[in-house]
Design a protein around this motif. Structure first.
Motif, PDB file in Angstrom:
ATOM      1  N   PRO A   1     -31.372 -30.188   6.364  1.00  0.00           N
ATOM      2  CA  PRO A   1     -30.942 -29.385   7.516  1.00  0.00           C
ATOM      3  C   PRO A   1     -29.430 -29.275   7.638  1.00  0.00           C
ATOM      4  O   PRO A   1     -28.909 -28.215   7.992  1.00  0.00           O
ATOM      5  N   SER A   2     -28.689 -30.362   7.356  1.00  0.00           N
ATOM      6  CA  SER A   2     -27.227 -30.284   7.448  1.00  0.00           C
ATOM      7  C   SER A   2     -26.640 -29.429   6.333  1.00  0.00           C
ATOM      8  O   SER A   2     -25.627 -28.747   6.531  1.00  0.00           O
ATOM      9  N   ASP A   3     -27.266 -29.447   5.141  1.00  0.00           N
ATOM     10  CA  ASP A   3     -26.801 -28.591   4.048  1.00  0.00           C
ATOM     11  C   ASP A   3     -26.978 -27.123   4.391  1.00  0.00           C
ATOM     12  O   ASP A   3     -26.158 -26.275   4.022  1.00  0.00           O
ATOM     13  N   GLN A   4     -28.073 -26.803   5.078  1.00  0.00           N
ATOM     14  CA  GLN A   4     -28.408 -25.415   5.366  1.00  0.00           C
ATOM     15  C   GLN A   4     -27.706 -24.897   6.613  1.00  0.00           C
ATOM     16  O   GLN A   4     -27.583 -23.685   6.820  1.00  0.00           O
ATOM     17  N   SER A   5     -27.180 -25.799   7.438  1.00  0.00           N
ATOM     18  CA  SER A   5     -26.522 -25.406   8.673  1.00  0.00           C
ATOM     19  C   SER A   5     -25.258 -24.607   8.395  1.00  0.00           C
ATOM     20  O   SER A   5     -24.483 -24.916   7.480  1.00  0.00           O
ATOM     21  N   ALA A   6     -25.034 -23.564   9.204  1.00  0.00           N
ATOM     22  CA  ALA A   6     -23.844 -22.730   9.037  1.00  0.00           C
ATOM     23  C   ALA A   6     -22.570 -23.490   9.381  1.00  0.00           C
ATOM     24  O   ALA A   6     -21.469 -23.077   8.988  1.00  0.00           O
ATOM     25  N   HIS A   7     -22.701 -24.583  10.125  1.00  0.00           N
ATOM     26  CA  HIS A   7     -21.521 -25.350  10.553  1.00  0.00           C
ATOM     27  C   HIS A   7     -21.280 -26.583   9.686  1.00  0.00           C
ATOM     28  O   HIS A   7     -20.324 -27.317   9.918  1.00  0.00           O
ATOM     29  N   GLY A   8     -22.133 -26.792   8.713  1.00  0.00           N
ATOM     30  CA  GLY A   8     -21.988 -27.965   7.873  1.00  0.00           C
ATOM     31  C   GLY A   8     -21.487 -27.613   6.481  1.00  0.00           C
ATOM     32  O   GLY A   8     -20.885 -26.572   6.253  1.00  0.00           O
ATOM     33  N   GLY A   9     -21.727 -28.506   5.553  1.00  0.00           N
ATOM     34  CA  GLY A   9     -21.360 -28.286   4.160  1.00  0.00           C
ATOM     35  C   GLY A   9     -22.459 -28.826   3.275  1.00  0.00           C
ATOM     36  O   GLY A   9     -23.456 -29.378   3.757  1.00  0.00           O
ATOM     37  N   PHE A  10     -22.274 -28.669   1.982  1.00  0.00           N
ATOM     38  CA  PHE A  10     -23.267 -29.136   1.016  1.00  0.00           C
ATOM     39  C   PHE A  10     -22.831 -30.497   0.501  1.00  0.00           C
ATOM     40  O   PHE A  10     -21.786 -30.633  -0.143  1.00  0.00           O
ATOM     41  N   SER A  11     -23.624 -31.520   0.801  1.00  0.00           N
ATOM     42  CA  SER A  11     -23.306 -32.878   0.387  1.00  0.00           C
ATOM     43  C   SER A  11     -23.754 -33.098  -1.051  1.00  0.00           C
ATOM     44  O   SER A  11     -24.922 -32.877  -1.383  1.00  0.00           O
ATOM     45  N   VAL A  12     -22.830 -33.528  -1.907  1.00  0.00           N
ATOM     46  CA  VAL A  12     -23.102 -33.713  -3.335  1.00  0.00           C
ATOM     47  C   VAL A  12     -23.081 -35.198  -3.676  1.00  0.00           C
ATOM     48  O   VAL A  12     -22.081 -35.877  -3.399  1.00  0.00           O
ATOM     49  N   PRO A  13     -24.165 -35.741  -4.230  1.00  0.00           N
ATOM     50  CA  PRO A  13     -24.145 -37.148  -4.650  1.00  0.00           C
ATOM     51  C   PRO A  13     -22.978 -37.427  -5.601  1.00  0.00           C
ATOM     52  O   PRO A  13     -22.636 -36.590  -6.441  1.00  0.00           O
ATOM     53  N   LYS A  14     -22.367 -38.596  -5.454  1.00  0.00           N
ATOM     54  CA  LYS A  14     -21.156 -38.920  -6.209  1.00  0.00           C
ATOM     55  C   LYS A  14     -21.356 -38.798  -7.716  1.00  0.00           C
ATOM     56  O   LYS A  14     -20.505 -38.263  -8.424  1.00  0.00           O
ATOM     57  N   ARG A  15     -22.497 -39.264  -8.226  1.00  0.00           N
ATOM     58  CA  ARG A  15     -22.721 -39.221  -9.681  1.00  0.00           C
ATOM     59  C   ARG A  15     -22.706 -37.783 -10.181  1.00  0.00           C
ATOM     60  O   ARG A  15     -22.133 -37.487 -11.226  1.00  0.00           O
ATOM     61  N   TYR A  16     -23.331 -36.874  -9.429  1.00  0.00           N
ATOM     62  CA  TYR A  16     -23.381 -35.483  -9.843  1.00  0.00           C
ATOM     63  C   TYR A  16     -22.015 -34.823  -9.725  1.00  0.00           C
ATOM     64  O   TYR A  16     -21.630 -34.008 -10.569  1.00  0.00           O
ATOM     65  N   ALA A  17     -21.265 -35.176  -8.683  1.00  0.00           N
ATOM     66  CA  ALA A  17     -19.924 -34.617  -8.535  1.00  0.00           C
ATOM     67  C   ALA A  17     -19.035 -35.050  -9.689  1.00  0.00           C
ATOM     68  O   ALA A  17     -18.251 -34.252 -10.226  1.00  0.00           O
ATOM     69  N   ASP A  18     -19.162 -36.310 -10.098  1.00  0.00           N
ATOM     70  CA  ASP A  18     -18.345 -36.816 -11.208  1.00  0.00           C
ATOM     71  C   ASP A  18     -18.724 -36.165 -12.529  1.00  0.00           C
ATOM     72  O   ASP A  18     -17.873 -35.911 -13.379  1.00  0.00           O
ATOM     73  N   GLU A  19     -20.032 -35.882 -12.721  1.00  0.00           N
ATOM     74  CA  GLU A  19     -20.491 -35.325 -13.987  1.00  0.00           C
ATOM     75  C   GLU A  19     -20.217 -33.821 -14.099  1.00  0.00           C
ATOM     76  O   GLU A  19     -19.878 -33.336 -15.171  1.00  0.00           O
ATOM     77  N   CYS A  20     -20.390 -33.107 -13.002  1.00  0.00           N
ATOM     78  CA  CYS A  20     -20.422 -31.651 -13.080  1.00  0.00           C
ATOM     79  C   CYS A  20     -19.135 -30.980 -12.620  1.00  0.00           C
ATOM     80  O   CYS A  20     -18.792 -29.902 -13.103  1.00  0.00           O
ATOM     81  N   PHE A  21     -18.404 -31.584 -11.679  1.00  0.00           N
ATOM     82  CA  PHE A  21     -17.200 -30.962 -11.148  1.00  0.00           C
ATOM     83  C   PHE A  21     -15.961 -31.514 -11.853  1.00  0.00           C
ATOM     84  O   PHE A  21     -15.962 -32.654 -12.316  1.00  0.00           O
ATOM     85  N   PRO A  22     -14.882 -30.730 -11.922  1.00  0.00           N
ATOM     86  CA  PRO A  22     -13.626 -31.259 -12.469  1.00  0.00           C
ATOM     87  C   PRO A  22     -13.152 -32.444 -11.631  1.00  0.00           C
ATOM     88  O   PRO A  22     -13.453 -32.520 -10.428  1.00  0.00           O
ATOM     89  N   PRO A  23     -12.422 -33.395 -12.225  1.00  0.00           N
ATOM     90  CA  PRO A  23     -11.986 -34.578 -11.467  1.00  0.00           C
ATOM     91  C   PRO A  23     -11.034 -34.214 -10.328  1.00  0.00           C
ATOM     92  O   PRO A  23     -10.195 -33.318 -10.460  1.00  0.00           O
ATOM     93  N   LEU A  24     -11.179 -34.892  -9.212  1.00  0.00           N
ATOM     94  CA  LEU A  24     -10.302 -34.700  -8.062  1.00  0.00           C
ATOM     95  C   LEU A  24      -9.010 -35.500  -8.230  1.00  0.00           C
ATOM     96  O   LEU A  24      -8.985 -36.529  -8.916  1.00  0.00           O
ATOM     97  N   ASP A  25      -7.940 -35.033  -7.607  1.00  0.00           N
ATOM     98  CA  ASP A  25      -6.681 -35.774  -7.550  1.00  0.00           C
ATOM     99  C   ASP A  25      -6.766 -36.732  -6.371  1.00  0.00           C
ATOM    100  O   ASP A  25      -6.592 -36.337  -5.217  1.00  0.00           O
TER     101      ASP A  25
END
Length: 246
Positions: free
Chosen positions: A109-133
């Protein structure tokens, strides 16, 4: 989703075809699509019944009688994977190799809410997204992801909160609205070998898939199915089949 068999326009049989991998990730493990060169049986009656279910046709319409066998042995010449979208063409071919395994997450429900954001599990963020500064406070980056139609979607990736978590904030609500996502739908991300990011959607139930009102009527589609199959059998020529794998 649809599959079209016709003359070869782009080589989608390659194992490194990202478009095909993203399509299958969105379609789910139960969808089986024949490949070029495969021999298959085509069932006209089954195809008609599928069109009836898809078009929600009310009442029975008397169809013309064609002298067709119950099953027709065919050879697949070409397969084109397509996705439902009233705004965009769906025949784009992308040829990029996968660098990281795709990840899939069902929307809460929070992912789908217009006032929220999409929460990404840390392991998936590390594997799929470029590294954060991580020297930034908070660490953020702008992500650009392409969907099955080649359209670009821009998201702000931020690492914040107590405890801290990865979120897609700005741009996410636009994506949810445009794709008509609901709780239970799944969002899929793939990362190409060159670092490009791709995003897809797997619907929670097939009942959510709607057909635009402007699409050709179910009766006309059934007439076309019978006529094209009859002509192909009579002349020994190719014909095109559009269908939605269940």
């Amino acid at each position: 989703m649809e599959v079209e068999t016709e003359n070869d326009r782009c080589n989608q049989g390659q194992k490194d075809d990202l478009h095909a991998q993203l399509w299958h990730a969105c379609a789910g493990p139960l969808v089986n699509v024949p490949r070029a060169g495969d021999k298959v049986f085509y069932f006209p009656q089954g195809h008609i019944e599928q069109v009836e279910a898809y078009s929600n046709q009310d009442g029975k319409v008397e169809m013309p009688i064609y002298d067709l066998p119950s099953k027709i042995l065919c050879k697949v010449v070409y397969v084109q994977l397509k996705g439902p979208s009233p705004e965009h063409r769906t025949s784009q071919c992308l040829h990029q190799k996968i660098n990281a395994c795709p990840f899939r997450k069902r929307l809460t429900p929070s992912d789908q809410s217009a006032h929220g954001g999409f929460s990404v599990p840390k392991r998936y963020a590390d594997e799929c997204f470029p590294p954060l500064d991580m020297s930034q406070e908070p660490p953020t980056q702008e992500l650009v992801a392409k969907d099955l139609h080649g359209s670009e979607w821009r998201f702000r990736h931020i690492y914040r909160g107590h405890p801290k978590r990865h979120l897609l904030s700005s741009g996410w609500s636009t994506f949810v609205s445009a794709k008509k996502l609901v709780v239970g739908d799944a969002c899929i991300f793939l990362r190409g070998e060159n670092g490009e990011l791709y995003v897809g959607v797997r619907r929670a139930t097939k009942s959510q898939i709607s057909i635009p009102a402007s699409v050709i009527s179910g009766v006309s589609m059934q007439h076309g199915i019978l006529a094209s199959a009859f002509h192909a059998v009579s002349t020994g020529t190719m014909f095109t089949v559009y269908y939605r794998p269940w």
